[in-house]
Design an enzyme around this catalytic site. Structure first.
Site, PDB file in Angstrom:
ATOM      1  CE1 TYR A   1       0.796   7.262   8.262  1.00  0.00           C
ATOM      2  CE2 TYR A   1       0.712   6.498   6.544  1.00  0.00           C
ATOM      3  CZ  TYR A   1       1.213   7.206   6.936  1.00  0.00           C
ATOM      4  OH  TYR A   1       0.483   8.153   6.448  1.00  0.00           O
TER       5      TYR A   1
ATOM      6  CB  SER B   1      -2.870   8.304   4.387  1.00  0.00           C
ATOM      7  OG  SER B   1      -2.219   7.685   3.626  1.00  0.00           O
TER       8      SER B   1
END
EC number: 1.1.1.1
Length: 254
Positions: free
Chosen positions: A151, A138
């Protein structure tokens, strides 16, 4: 790497970005696409099979939080059937900072364990043929969305792991690169929890900024697969594909 006639394992190939990427992969004509996912979706599998009947699409239930031994056992079943596997895509991910342990288990440990398991079949030191790993990380691994620090940290860890895999390629014969999507309109982004509720509107705030569709992301994912560049850090943001230098950064602007 040309996708045509290749054998590909896709972990979490039925999710938002995952399913559109599976579609694009099938269009490119691999010999086999093996999808490992936690929840079976017969309609999605049927759609993939109908999209290109020449491609053999197979599903196996798989939870990335199981042990390396369990994963190795499943992979042995797949390798016994296919004989060779060319590409492993690690795509499992959750975005919910309420679930601290599970976030780390799925986003980071699961990627490490699945990779460790496939090394039993690929590692050239054990007589293996080598292989290619594409890890979905990501842009939050570049610069965190600080309202979801768990996260973001899990994705940064996955990115660091992938970079190390690429450096180890001369030893193992296994190359690797990371796929780092920006904000993409998926169920993952539409609703999720910030850490300790520090920003209840974080999902809403993110979607106020330009995003990309899962199809745009998937099409660029396939381009990255075809480029097959060991150690590449691919940024898939706003419908574009860019191989970045680690000195570049991304900011959520919230």
């Amino acid at each position: 790497m040309a996708i045509a006639n290749k054998n590909i394992i896709f972990v979490a190939g039925l999710g938002g970005i995952g399913f559109d990427t599976s579609r694009e992969i099938v269009k490119s004509g691999p010999k086999n696409l093996v999808i490992l996912d936690r929840i079976e979706n017969p309609a999605a599998i049927a759609e993939l099979k109908a999209l290109n009947p020449k491609v053999t699409v197979t599903f196996y239930p798989y939870d990335v939080t199981v042990s390396v031994a369990e994963t190795t056992k499943l992979l042995k079943t797949i390798f016994d059937k296919l004989k060779t596997v060319d590409l492993l895509i690690n795509g499992a991910g959750i975005l919910d900072d309420y679930q601290i342990e599970r976030t780390i288990a799925v986003n980071f440990t699961g990627t490490v364990n699945t990779t460790t398991a496939i090394m039993s079949f690929w590692d050239k030191r054990k007589g293996g043929p080598g292989g290619v790993i594409a890890n979905i990380c990501s842009v939050t691994g570049f610069n965190a969305i600080y309202q979801v620090p768990v996260y973001s940290a899990s994705k940064a860890a996955a990115l660091s792991f992938t970079n190390s895999l690429a450096r180890l390629a001369p030893i193992t014969g296994v190359t690797a690169y990371s796929i780092n999507p920006g904000i993409t309109k998926t169920t993952l982004v539409h609703k999720f929890n910030s850490w300790l509720d520090v920003e209840p509107r974080v999902a809403e705030l993110l979607l106020e900024h330009p995003t990309q569709t899962t199809l745009q992301c998937a099409q660029n994912f396939v381009k990255a697969i075809e480029a097959n560049q060991n150690g590449a850090i691919w940024k898939l943001d706003l419908g574009t594909l860019e191989a970045i230098e680690w000195t570049k950064h991304w900011d959520s602007h919230i």
